[in-house]
Design a protein around this motif. Structure first.
Motif, PDB file in Angstrom:
ATOM      1  N   SER A  37       0.825  -1.208   0.000  1.00  0.00           N
ATOM      2  CA  SER A  37       0.000   0.000   0.000  1.00  0.00           C
ATOM      3  C   SER A  37       0.862   1.261   0.000  1.00  0.00           C
ATOM      4  N   ASN A  38       1.862   1.300   0.875  1.00  0.00           N
ATOM      5  CA  ASN A  38       2.684   2.508   1.004  1.00  0.00           C
ATOM      6  C   ASN A  38       3.486   2.815  -0.254  1.00  0.00           C
ATOM      7  N   LEU A  39       3.976   1.790  -0.921  1.00  0.00           N
ATOM      8  CA  LEU A  39       4.850   2.021  -2.078  1.00  0.00           C
ATOM      9  C   LEU A  39       4.080   2.212  -3.380  1.00  0.00           C
ATOM     10  N   ALA A  40       2.744   2.151  -3.303  1.00  0.00           N
ATOM     11  CA  ALA A  40       1.936   2.424  -4.493  1.00  0.00           C
ATOM     12  C   ALA A  40       2.100   3.861  -4.961  1.00  0.00           C
ATOM     13  N   ARG A  41       2.549   4.746  -4.056  1.00  0.00           N
ATOM     14  CA  ARG A  41       2.690   6.166  -4.411  1.00  0.00           C
ATOM     15  C   ARG A  41       3.819   6.407  -5.415  1.00  0.00           C
ATOM     16  N   TYR A  42       4.744   5.464  -5.539  1.00  0.00           N
ATOM     17  CA  TYR A  42       5.882   5.646  -6.449  1.00  0.00           C
ATOM     18  C   TYR A  42       5.484   5.127  -7.825  1.00  0.00           C
ATOM     19  N   ASP A  43       4.802   5.993  -8.555  1.00  0.00           N
ATOM     20  CA  ASP A  43       4.200   5.590  -9.830  1.00  0.00           C
ATOM     21  C   ASP A  43       4.728   6.376 -11.013  1.00  0.00           C
ATOM     22  N   GLY A  44       5.722   7.240 -10.783  1.00  0.00           N
ATOM     23  CA  GLY A  44       6.308   8.002 -11.880  1.00  0.00           C
ATOM     24  C   GLY A  44       5.587   9.280 -12.213  1.00  0.00           C
ATOM     25  N   THR A  45       4.501   9.577 -11.514  1.00  0.00           N
ATOM     26  CA  THR A  45       3.731  10.776 -11.863  1.00  0.00           C
ATOM     27  C   THR A  45       3.894  11.911 -10.868  1.00  0.00           C
ATOM     28  N   ARG A  46       4.251  11.600  -9.624  1.00  0.00           N
ATOM     29  CA  ARG A  46       4.256  12.640  -8.593  1.00  0.00           C
ATOM     30  C   ARG A  46       5.664  13.095  -8.199  1.00  0.00           C
ATOM     31  N   TYR A  47       6.547  12.158  -7.926  1.00  0.00           N
ATOM     32  CA  TYR A  47       7.920  12.520  -7.578  1.00  0.00           C
ATOM     33  C   TYR A  47       8.793  11.302  -7.768  1.00  0.00           C
ATOM     34  N   GLY A  48      10.094  11.539  -7.783  1.00  0.00           N
ATOM     35  CA  GLY A  48      11.025  10.436  -7.969  1.00  0.00           C
ATOM     36  C   GLY A  48      11.195  10.076  -9.434  1.00  0.00           C
ATOM     37  N   LEU A  49      11.678   8.862  -9.667  1.00  0.00           N
ATOM     38  CA  LEU A  49      12.008   8.390 -11.009  1.00  0.00           C
ATOM     39  C   LEU A  49      10.782   8.360 -11.923  1.00  0.00           C
ATOM     40  N   ARG A  50      11.011   8.673 -13.208  1.00  0.00           N
ATOM     41  CA  ARG A  50       9.976   8.489 -14.229  1.00  0.00           C
ATOM     42  C   ARG A  50      10.631   7.921 -15.481  1.00  0.00           C
ATOM     43  N   ILE A  51      10.112   6.793 -15.932  1.00  0.00           N
ATOM     44  CA  ILE A  51      10.519   6.217 -17.206  1.00  0.00           C
ATOM     45  C   ILE A  51       9.339   6.362 -18.163  1.00  0.00           C
ATOM     46  N   ASP A  52       9.521   7.150 -19.228  1.00  0.00           N
ATOM     47  CA  ASP A  52       8.424   7.432 -20.139  1.00  0.00           C
ATOM     48  C   ASP A  52       7.968   6.176 -20.879  1.00  0.00           C
ATOM     49  N   GLY A  53       6.678   6.122 -21.147  1.00  0.00           N
ATOM     50  CA  GLY A  53       6.095   5.026 -21.906  1.00  0.00           C
ATOM     51  C   GLY A  53       5.057   5.542 -22.880  1.00  0.00           C
ATOM     52  N   ALA A  54       4.465   4.632 -23.638  1.00  0.00           N
ATOM     53  CA  ALA A  54       3.472   5.013 -24.652  1.00  0.00           C
ATOM     54  C   ALA A  54       2.229   5.607 -24.013  1.00  0.00           C
ATOM     55  N   ASP A  55       1.908   5.183 -22.794  1.00  0.00           N
ATOM     56  CA  ASP A  55       0.759   5.720 -22.081  1.00  0.00           C
ATOM     57  C   ASP A  55       1.066   5.672 -20.581  1.00  0.00           C
ATOM     58  N   VAL A  56       0.112   6.136 -19.779  1.00  0.00           N
ATOM     59  CA  VAL A  56       0.340   6.206 -18.332  1.00  0.00           C
ATOM     60  C   VAL A  56       0.583   4.821 -17.734  1.00  0.00           C
ATOM     61  N   SER A  57      -0.151   3.850 -18.197  1.00  0.00           N
ATOM     62  CA  SER A  57      -0.002   2.501 -17.666  1.00  0.00           C
ATOM     63  C   SER A  57       1.393   1.951 -17.932  1.00  0.00           C
ATOM     64  N   GLU A  58       1.886   2.134 -19.140  1.00  0.00           N
ATOM     65  CA  GLU A  58       3.224   1.650 -19.460  1.00  0.00           C
ATOM     66  C   GLU A  58       4.282   2.444 -18.700  1.00  0.00           C
ATOM     67  N   MET A  59       4.096   3.752 -18.583  1.00  0.00           N
ATOM     68  CA  MET A  59       5.034   4.581 -17.823  1.00  0.00           C
ATOM     69  C   MET A  59       5.121   4.101 -16.373  1.00  0.00           C
ATOM     70  N   ASN A  60       3.957   3.818 -15.786  1.00  0.00           N
ATOM     71  CA  ASN A  60       3.927   3.331 -14.412  1.00  0.00           C
ATOM     72  C   ASN A  60       4.668   2.003 -14.284  1.00  0.00           C
ATOM     73  N   ARG A  61       4.405   1.102 -15.201  1.00  0.00           N
ATOM     74  CA  ARG A  61       5.023  -0.223 -15.171  1.00  0.00           C
ATOM     75  C   ARG A  61       6.544  -0.137 -15.351  1.00  0.00           C
ATOM     76  N   LEU A  62       6.994   0.645 -16.320  1.00  0.00           N
ATOM     77  CA  LEU A  62       8.426   0.771 -16.592  1.00  0.00           C
ATOM     78  C   LEU A  62       9.157   1.458 -15.435  1.00  0.00           C
ATOM     79  N   THR A  63       8.496   2.459 -14.857  1.00  0.00           N
ATOM     80  CA  THR A  63       9.114   3.183 -13.741  1.00  0.00           C
ATOM     81  C   THR A  63       9.329   2.264 -12.544  1.00  0.00           C
ATOM     82  N   ARG A  64       8.327   1.506 -12.195  1.00  0.00           N
ATOM     83  CA  ARG A  64       8.437   0.627 -11.034  1.00  0.00           C
ATOM     84  C   ARG A  64       9.406  -0.526 -11.291  1.00  0.00           C
TER      85      ARG A  64
END
Length: 497
Positions: free
Chosen positions: A324-351
């Motif tokens: 639950s706590n680490l769900a916040r690290y999704d690439g959209t708010r702070y920390g690492l971001r790995i760009d993807g074709a859409d938000v779902s892919e960006m989230n997956r690649l970042t994590r």
């Protein structure tokens, strides 16, 4: 190196300059941290400015505080304004918080001088500090061995003489176990005794902040500084902070000490001792109990049956909270971001890129334990075991003022020796029960075990029983054999180990 108490007394009296104290510690860090890797960040310029401010206060006739000029290291999951707080993870490698954790504010207000941020197992998930994204920390007693974890950097910094004090966090033993392996004192306070505001969360119902020090007096001093109610933390207990220093000189003549049978190889009423606790460690615990008896305490055996299930319950509840706590690290708010074709892919690649293997494993385990169809079978049952643990400890404390056990099942082990997850998780066997109950516990060095490496004895007390716990710890310290000094030698693994 001097104790924190001695440094603060000298600086406050004008007998030493905080800037001179700092210079000596920074020199030692520069000379040896390349081998130990206790620090992720050394804040030398920040420290020089803080030390100069302490000296200016003394020159002006003002009291800088009870930790005047004392260098302190902070675990790198405690927020420090404008200073990187990475949790030893690629996910937060470039993140600098806009605020200080409450404990950082308290230490600074007391005159302490931050010298750096210490290495840890990524997001505090580990027992060896081998899981850091920035390489392992090494034990100052033998550089080929682990310092424990997850607060291994903080423990190593104090043991190596890089700072008289450090703060860490303890979720399942992450202060006490590295304190044991590094031959120093470490305290996990009662849950709620110390504010968690500004601690990057792992498992919120377990996490607690506490001090590392070379002796019990310094640990007590620091605990007094960081304890107290904080409106910013809803779990903070609104109760006055006792005079912990006064507890150190009290005798143990009227105290009842229970040696936990399940953790010292003799079994208990519910059937059997836990496997995997080394004989040399158990011997030191028995010797510690004998020393307390010789000092006048009443010592007996006590069974706490639920401790045998603690490891299983913890490794369901804590990963569930981590998920639950680490769900916040999704690439959209702070920390690492790995760009993807859409938000779902960006989230997956970042994590995938941002989290290490151990963190990913615990997130998946926690998500499974919370999933439909398995919640009651796993998470719900683990919570019932937690309540059983609470009841068993309450029953033990009805007969005894404090409990004694090993802190760690073994002395410091070599890098890579516990690569099997279950073998590694068993490092927390003795410490997890106090996290499940929320009670205070601490590790005190008491002699050596295999290969002349330090052994820690764990002193446990009922909720808000830190004063009695410290009284017993001080008595153990007075009776303990003197440890050999860390040599900062041994095989040196590469930072990528």
């Amino acid at each position: 190196m001097s104790t924190a108490n001695a440094i603060a007394q000298d600086v406050r009296a004008g007998n030493r300059r905080a800037t001179d104290v700092l210079k000596a510690f920074l020199s030692r860090i520069e000379a040896h941290d390349g081998d130990v890797h206790a620090f992720n960040t050394v804040t030398a310029d920040h420290a020089r400015a803080a030390a100069a401010a302490v000296d200016a206060a003394v020159d002006a006739g003002r009291d800088p505080g009870p930790l005047a000029g004392v260098p302190v290291a902070f675990k790198d999951n405690l927020c420090t304004r404008g200073v990187a707080t990475t949790c030893s993870s690629r996910m937060l490698e470039t993140w600098s918080p806009p605020y200080d954790a409450t404990v950082v504010q308290a230490m600074t207000a007391a005159g302490a001088v931050m010298v750096g941020k210490t290495n840890l197992d990524e997001f505090a998930m580990g027992s060896s500090t081998e899981n850091s994204a920035f390489g392992p920390t090494r034990n100052p007693y033998d550089l080929s061995r682990v310092p424990g974890g997850s607060s291994g950097g903080s423990a190593a910094a104090v043991a190596a003489g890089f700072a008289p004090l450090a703060l860490g966090s303890d979720t399942g033993g992450s202060i006490r176990q590295p304190a044991s392996l590094c031959g120093i004192v470490g305290i996990k306070p009662t849950y709620g005794r110390v504010s968690r505001y500004g601690l990057v969360a792992f498992a919120s119902s377990f996490d607690q902040i506490g001090p590392f020090a070379t002796d019990v007096a310094d640990a007590a001093l620091t605990l007094g500084v960081i304890s107290g109610h904080d409106r910013a933390d809803s779990t903070s207990i609104p109760i006055a902070v006792p005079d912990y220093a006064a507890a150190l000189s009290r005798g143990v003549e009227d105290l009842r000490v229970g040696v936990v049978s399940e953790l010292t190889g003799t079994g208990g009423s519910a059937g059997g001792a836990l496997d995997g606790i080394d004989a040399d460690v158990t011997e030191r615990v028995i010797e510690a109990a004998d020393a307390l008896a010789a000092a006048g305490a009443t010592v007996g055996r006590v069974s706490v049956p639920a401790v045998t299930y603690g490891l299983t319950a913890y490794y369901l509840i804590a990963p569930a909270e981590a998920s639950s706590n680490l769900a916040r690290y999704d690439g959209t708010r702070y920390g690492l971001r790995i760009d993807g074709a859409d938000v779902s892919e960006m989230n997956r690649l970042t994590r995938r890129a941002g989290f290490g293997d151990e963190v990913k494993a615990r997130i998946m385990l926690g998500t499974f334990a919370l999933s439909a169809g398995y919640y009651d079978a796993y998470y719900g049952k683990a919570q019932r075991v937690r309540m059983l643990t609470r009841r068993d400890f309450d029953a033990a404390y009805a007969d005894f003022d404090v409990l004694l056990s090993p802190t760690s099942p073994c002395v410091a082990f070599r890098f890579g020796e516990r690569s099997d997850p279950m073998t590694m998780y068993r490092c927390d066997t003795c410490t997890i029960p106090s996290n499940l109950s929320g009670d205070p516990a601490m590790s005190v060095p008491f002699g050596t075990g295999a290969e002349d490496l330090p052994v820690g004895v764990q002193v446990m007390a009922p909720a808000l029983g830190e004063e009695t716990m410290l009284t017993v710890a001080a008595a153990l310290e007075r009776a303990a054999p003197q440890l050999p000094a860390p040599q900062l030698t041994g095989g040196t693994p590469s930072r990528g180990t």
